[in-house]
Enzyme design. Structure first.
Site, mmCIF file in Angstrom:
data_model
loop_
_atom_site.group_PDB
_atom_site.id
_atom_site.type_symbol
_atom_site.label_atom_id
_atom_site.label_comp_id
_atom_site.label_asym_id
_atom_site.label_seq_id
_atom_site.Cartn_x
_atom_site.Cartn_y
_atom_site.Cartn_z
ATOM 1 N N ARG A 118 0.882 -1.176 0.000
ATOM 2 C CA ARG A 118 0.000 0.000 0.000
ATOM 3 C C ARG A 118 0.914 1.219 0.000
ATOM 4 N NH1 ARG A 118 -5.337 1.251 3.487
ATOM 5 N NH2 ARG A 118 -6.089 -0.077 1.794
ATOM 6 N N HIS A 145 -7.230 0.822 -6.628
ATOM 7 C CA HIS A 145 -7.438 -0.065 -5.475
ATOM 8 C C HIS A 145 -8.090 -1.359 -6.007
ATOM 9 C CE1 HIS A 145 -7.682 -1.361 -1.487
ATOM 10 N NE2 HIS A 145 -8.536 -0.516 -0.960
ATOM 11 N N GLN A 148 -9.975 -4.011 -3.760
ATOM 12 C CA GLN A 148 -11.287 -3.530 -3.324
ATOM 13 C C GLN A 148 -12.333 -3.805 -4.406
ATOM 14 O OE1 GLN A 148 -12.217 -1.907 -0.272
ATOM 15 N NE2 GLN A 148 -14.160 -2.510 -1.167
ATOM 16 N N ASP A 240 -17.355 6.853 -1.751
ATOM 17 C CA ASP A 240 -16.125 6.740 -0.959
ATOM 18 C C ASP A 240 -15.916 8.095 -0.268
ATOM 19 O OD1 ASP A 240 -13.683 5.927 0.090
ATOM 20 O OD2 ASP A 240 -12.561 6.218 -1.774
ATOM 21 N N CYS A 280 -16.328 1.366 0.284
ATOM 22 C CA CYS A 280 -15.133 0.556 0.583
ATOM 23 C C CYS A 280 -14.760 0.597 2.060
ATOM 24 C CB CYS A 280 -13.973 1.027 -0.278
ATOM 25 S SG CYS A 280 -13.528 2.741 0.040
ATOM 26 N N ARG A 308 -13.382 -8.863 1.051
ATOM 27 C CA ARG A 308 -11.964 -8.600 0.746
ATOM 28 C C ARG A 308 -11.153 -9.875 0.992
ATOM 29 N NH1 ARG A 308 -9.987 -3.391 1.029
ATOM 30 N NH2 ARG A 308 -8.078 -4.393 0.339
#
Ligand code: CP
Ligand code: NVA
Length: 321
Positions: A118, A145, A148, A240, A280, A308
Site C-alpha cells: 500500500r 485499489h 477492493q 467513498d 469501501c 476482501r
C-alpha cells in the site's frame, strides 16, 4: 470440489507469477473467473475447508499508509490458504532511509513469494514490480485499489445473482476506488455512471480504457457532474470518502465542494427500490453518506468488507499457487 479445481487451475495457467497493479492488466475472463473462485473459496472457508493451496509460501505486506481491512484480510487470507504473511511499515525498512525501491525489489525477491504493498505513489509500486522477480499486489495507491474492486464485484454477484446488465452509480471523488470500480464494472459488462463535482473527475485515460473494455462486454462507462443521473435506476449505489489518505490539508475545501454529492434518502429515491449501497470503508457518516443509508436495510458494506478476504484469496491462489 471439482469446480474449484477447474477454475483455479485455469486461473493459475494464465496468472501465475503475474502482478496485480491494476485490473486493466487483466482480461475480462480472468476477472470473471476470479469472482467465481472467490465465491467458491468463501463457501469452503465457511465450512472450515479452505484448501491449503499456499503451503510454504510467504507474502510480505508493506504499508506506507494506515489500513484495517487490507492488512487483516491479507494476513488472515494467507493463513487460511496455509501460507505465511509478514507485516511491515515502510518506515521500518531501509526504503524509509532512502534505499532505492529497485534494490529493495531485488532483495525481497530472494526471500519471499509475493509482495503486497500500500503506497502513496502508483509509480513507485510499478518500479517495485519492474525490479522484483516475484508478483507484486497493489493494496491501494493514489490511482488504483484493485483488490477492493474485486471484493465489490463479488458482493454484487453474490447478492444479485449476476453482474452483466446491472447499473452502478458512483457518486463522489474520482479517486483510486472509483478508478478501479470503473475498470472492474467494465470487465463484467455492468453499466457504470460516475458523478463527481467539477474538478474532481476521474482520470480521462482510465475512463477511456475502461469504456473500450465495457464496449466489448456490451456495457457503458459514463461520467457526469449530476448525482441524480448516476443514481437513476441504479442497482448499486457506491461512494467513498471525500478526502482520501494524504489529502487531509484539502479537507475543508473538499467538504464544501462535495456538499451536494452526499448519498442520502433523497438521492437514493432515484435508485431501484432493491438497490445495494456499497462503500469501501472507512466511512464518514453524514459526510459522503447519511447514517440512515449506510446503516439502513440496503447497505451491504460489512459483507463487502468481509469479501476482501475471499476475493484476495482468489488472487493469491491464482498468482502464487
Ligand atoms: N477499504 C480498505 O482498503 O480499507 P483499509 O484502508 O482499512 O484497508
Ligand atoms: N480513497 C480512500 C480509500 C481508503 C480505503 C483513500 O485512498 O484514502
Amino acid at each position: 470440489m471439482k469446480l474449484l479445481e477447474e477454475v483455479q487451475l485455469k486461473l493459475v495457467s494464465s496468472l501465475k507469477g503475474k502482478d496485480l497493479l491494476t485490473l486493466l492488466d487483466y482480461t475480462s475472463e480472468e476477472v470473471q473467473d476470479l469472482i467465481k473462485l472467490a465465491t467458491q473459496l468463501k463457501a469452503l472457508t465457511k465450512e472450515g475447508k479452505c484448501p491449503k493451496l499456499l503451503d510454504g509460501k510467504t507474502l510480505a505486506m508493506i504499508f506506507e499508509k494506515n489500513s484495517t481491512r487490507t492488512r487483516i484480510s491479507f494476513e488472515v487470507g494467507m493463513h487460511q490458504l496455509g501460507g505465511k504473511s509478514m507485516f511491515m511499515h515502510s518506515r521500518d525498512l531501509q526504503i524509509g532511509r532512502g534505499e532505492p525501491i529497485s534494490d529493495t525489489g531485488k532483495v525481497l525477491s530472494g526471500y519471499l513469494d509475493a509482495i503486497m504493498i500500500r503506497a502513496n505513489s502508483h509509480e513507485m509500486v510499478k518500479e517495485l514490480a519492474e525490479h522484483a522477480t516475484i508478483p507484486v499486489i497493489n493494496g491501494l495507491t493514489d490511482i488504483y485499489h484493485p483488490c477492493q474492486a474485486l471484493a465489490d464485484l463479488e458482493t454484487i454477484a453474490e447478492n444479485k445473482g449476476t453482474l452483466k446488465g446491472l447499473k452502478v452509480g458512483y457518486v463522489g471523488d474520482g479517486n483510486n476506488v472509483a478508478h478501479s470500480l470503473v475498470v472492474a464494472a467494465a470487465h463484467v459488462g455492468m453499466d457504470i455512471v460516475v458523478a463527481t463535482p467539477d474538478g474532481y473527475e476521474c482520470n480521462e485515460e482510465i475512463i477511456a480504457k475502461a469504456a473500450e473494455i465495457a464496449k466489448a462486454n456490451g456495457s457503458i462507462v459514463a461520467v457526469t457532474n449530476d448525482p441524480v443521473e448516476a443514481v437513476m435506476n441504479a442497482d448499486v449505489v457506491y461512494t467513498d470518502v471525500w478526502t482520501s489518505m494524504g489529502q487531509e490539508e484539502e479537507s475543508k475545501k473538499r467538504l464544501a465542494d462535495f456538499k451536494d454529492y452526499q448519498i442520502n434518502d433523497e438521492l437514493v429515491k432515484f435508485a431501484k427500490p432493491n438497490y445495494m449501497f456499497l462503500h469501501c470503508l472507512p466511512a464518514h457518516r453524514e459526510e459522503e453518506v447519511a447514517t440512515s443509508v449506510i446503516d439502513g436495510p440496503n447497505s451491504y458494506v460489512f459483507e463487502q468488507a468481509e469479501n476482501r478476504l475471499h476475493a484476495q484469496k482468489a488472487v493469491l491462489a491464482s498468482i502464487l499457487a
